[in-house]
Design an enzyme around this catalytic site. Structure first.
Site, PDB file in Angstrom:
ATOM      1  N   PRO A 286      -0.108   0.957  -3.574  1.00  0.00           N
ATOM      2  CA  PRO A 286      -0.369   0.466  -4.941  1.00  0.00           C
ATOM      3  C   PRO A 286      -1.264  -0.762  -5.018  1.00  0.00           C
ATOM      4  CG  PRO A 286       1.767  -0.305  -4.223  1.00  0.00           C
ATOM      5  CD  PRO A 286       1.244   0.554  -3.105  1.00  0.00           C
ATOM      6  N   LYS A 289      -1.823  -4.748  -0.322  1.00  0.00           N
ATOM      7  CA  LYS A 289      -2.662  -5.251   0.769  1.00  0.00           C
ATOM      8  C   LYS A 289      -4.085  -5.491   0.283  1.00  0.00           C
ATOM      9  CE  LYS A 289       0.126  -3.016   4.355  1.00  0.00           C
ATOM     10  NZ  LYS A 289       1.047  -2.246   3.497  1.00  0.00           N
ATOM     11  N   ASP A 331     -10.021  11.488  -0.168  1.00  0.00           N
ATOM     12  CA  ASP A 331      -9.231  11.737   1.038  1.00  0.00           C
ATOM     13  C   ASP A 331      -9.787  10.899   2.182  1.00  0.00           C
ATOM     14  OD1 ASP A 331      -7.898  12.735   3.237  1.00  0.00           O
ATOM     15  OD2 ASP A 331      -8.702  14.779   3.060  1.00  0.00           O
ATOM     16  N   ASP A 350      -4.057   2.019   6.672  1.00  0.00           N
ATOM     17  CA  ASP A 350      -2.629   1.957   6.348  1.00  0.00           C
ATOM     18  C   ASP A 350      -2.180   3.378   6.018  1.00  0.00           C
ATOM     19  OD1 ASP A 350      -0.123   1.220   5.540  1.00  0.00           O
ATOM     20  OD2 ASP A 350      -0.760   0.103   3.784  1.00  0.00           O
ATOM     21  N   CYS A 403       4.422   1.872   8.499  1.00  0.00           N
ATOM     22  CA  CYS A 403       5.735   1.251   8.295  1.00  0.00           C
ATOM     23  C   CYS A 403       6.778   2.135   8.973  1.00  0.00           C
ATOM     24  CB  CYS A 403       6.028   1.054   6.809  1.00  0.00           C
ATOM     25  SG  CYS A 403       5.909   2.538   5.800  1.00  0.00           S
TER      26      CYS A 403
END
Length: 477
Positions: A286, A289, A331, A350, A403
């Site tokens: 969202p 970062k 993408d 990420d 994560c």
């Protein structure tokens, strides 16, 4: 926070879920138990908990949702953190499997009753009474009100004995699927109990101080002046002693601070973007970062996101911060869709992952994820990394982030990348950050631990209270 595939894994059954609210006072515990049980049922059907809660609250109506939101969310999160225990208790205390909604109300009630009375959110007799009221008020379940009353009272009479018996079942004891427990045990044989326990403890509210607007020291003084206890746990990270609604966080609306886990803040710090650089934030929604990078340097930043709806959130977050970036829908694994041919000095990859490192904040992840998802996610990470590396300028760097706590998505990926890309030089980076374990979860795991602290697996071993992340950094020759 790292975008994970689980947030988009909604089965047809979950997508067609229908929620109905009881004719009970919206500020009553019975109303909240029923609504939370519906949310738990939606997660079982494949819906992510935030989406399930949003749907339940929408069904409640704006006025009712405003009154019940906090209680519903609290109970649903508690229930999913203790779903293994709750399901085990239902199978032990109910002779014949009850209807799904009745079972979910019981699971929600058990989550409240499992706490010691001095730490409980509600008095035990209130939980029992309101669970029965919720069942009685729902026509298709009313026949089970006597069953619910008897089961919960039986549990309360022998609470300690039942909870002790639950420890003999791994899923009931740790509140993760059996495959997840085994995967963590295999990955971290000297610290697996602490890793699992850390995921069962709710994470703190951590803020990121906007370096363009103030300093961490000055913001701590502002919090202190307003009677909000907090401590610095990173260059820009401030942990509040107790969570407060965002509207009560000083400076939040004005973009002085953002909500972001301390482990996630490592991305902006280790990316090393400097004024004048061209930066790509891949899989950016969202936008946490993205905002952090822009707070730290004047760069030309492209924020890439595959989901158009999620891409809008990047603009919303940047608007609050008073910052701008070029937000592109596309993408990351197919740059031909969106890349203009100009190289990037820094790429933040990420990537989608299992989200196994953020389960203390997203307890639904452990129940939504399947063991078979991991190989598919690893393949997707390969695809994205292979596609992004050619976009890095010579001398530029790529920061790989997940994560995740699983080595397949962490160190094994970093070694694979270094092996297949001969022009990639691995640089220093945090590596595997393990989640911090504190409070009751830490005490619980200490008695069964081998004595090795999970957090010593970090470089430096600092207990700064963050979620689990993996970081690897590569420079192009």
């Amino acid at each position: 926070m790292t975008r994970s595939a689980f947030s988009r894994r909604t089965s047809p059954k979950a997508g067609a879920a229908r929620f109905s609210m009881l004719h009970l006072a919206p500020d009553s515990l019975g109303f909240a138990l029923d609504a939370a049980a519906q949310a738990v049922g939606a997660v079982r059907a494949g819906m992510a908990l935030p989406a399930a809660l949003a749907a339940v609250l929408a069904s409640a109506g704006a006025g009712n949702a405003a009154l019940a939101r906090g209680a519903i969310q609290d109970i649903a999160y508690r229930a999913l953190r203790r779903l293994g225990t709750g399901d085990w208790l239902v199978t032990q205390l109910v002779r014949k499997a009850p209807p799904a909604h009745v079972g979910n109300v019981l699971v929600c009630a058990f989550a409240l009753l499992a706490d010691d009375e001095h730490a409980a959110a509600y008095a035990p007799y209130t939980v029992v009474d309101q669970a029965v009221t919720a069942i009685a008020a729902r026509r298709e379940c009313a026949f089970a009100k006597g069953l619910v009353n008897a089961v919960l009272r039986t549990f309360l009479r022998e609470r300690e004995a039942w909870l002790e018996k639950a420890e003999s079942d791994p899923v009931a004891a740790w509140n993760y699927p059996a495959w997840w427990i085994e995967a963590v045990r295999r990955a971290w044989p000297d610290a697996w109990q602490r890793v699992l326990a850390a995921g069962d403890a709710p994470g703190p509210l951590t803020l990121r101080v906007n370096a363009r607007r103030t300093t961490t020291a000055d913001y701590l003084q502002l919090l202190d002046a307003q009677g909000i206890e907090a401590v610095a746990i990173g260059p820009h990270a401030v942990k509040l002693a107790a969570a407060v609604p965002v509207e009560r966080i000083p400076g939040f609306a004005q973009g002085v601070v953002s909500v972001q886990d301390a482990g996630a803040q490592c991305a902006g710090e280790w990316l090393g973007a400097r004024d004048g650089m061209r930066v790509l934030d891949a899989c950016a929604a969202p936008g946490g970062k993205t905002g952090h990078v822009l707070e730290m340097a004047d760069v030309e930043l492209v924020a890439l996101e595959a989901d158009p709806a999620r891409a809008k959130r990047i603009d919303e977050n940047l608007s609050r911060l008073g910052l701008t970036a070029k937000v592109v829908v596309g993408d990351a694994g197919d740059p031909s869709q969106w890349h203009d041919g100009r190289p990037f000095d820094r790429v933040l990859a990420d990537v989608p992952c299992s989200a196994s490192g953020i389960v203390r904040r997203h307890p639904d992840v452990r129940w939504l994820r399947r063991a078979t998802d991991i190989p598919a996610l690893v393949a997707e990470q390969h695809r994205i990394l292979d596609a992004l590396w050619p976009l890095v300028a010579p001398g530029g760097e790529l920061l790989y982030v997940t994560c995740s706590l699983f080595p397949e998505e962490g160190e094994e990926q970093a070694q694979w990348f270094e092996r297949v890309h001969e022009d990639a030089v691995r640089l220093d980076a945090p590596g595997q950050l393990m989640p911090f374990c504190s409070g009751a979860a830490a005490e619980r795991s200490a008695s069964s631990s081998t004595g090795t602290r999970a957090f010593d697996l970090e470089r430096g071993g600092a207990d700064i209270d963050h979620d689990g992340f993996f970081y690897a950094r590569f420079q192009k020759r």
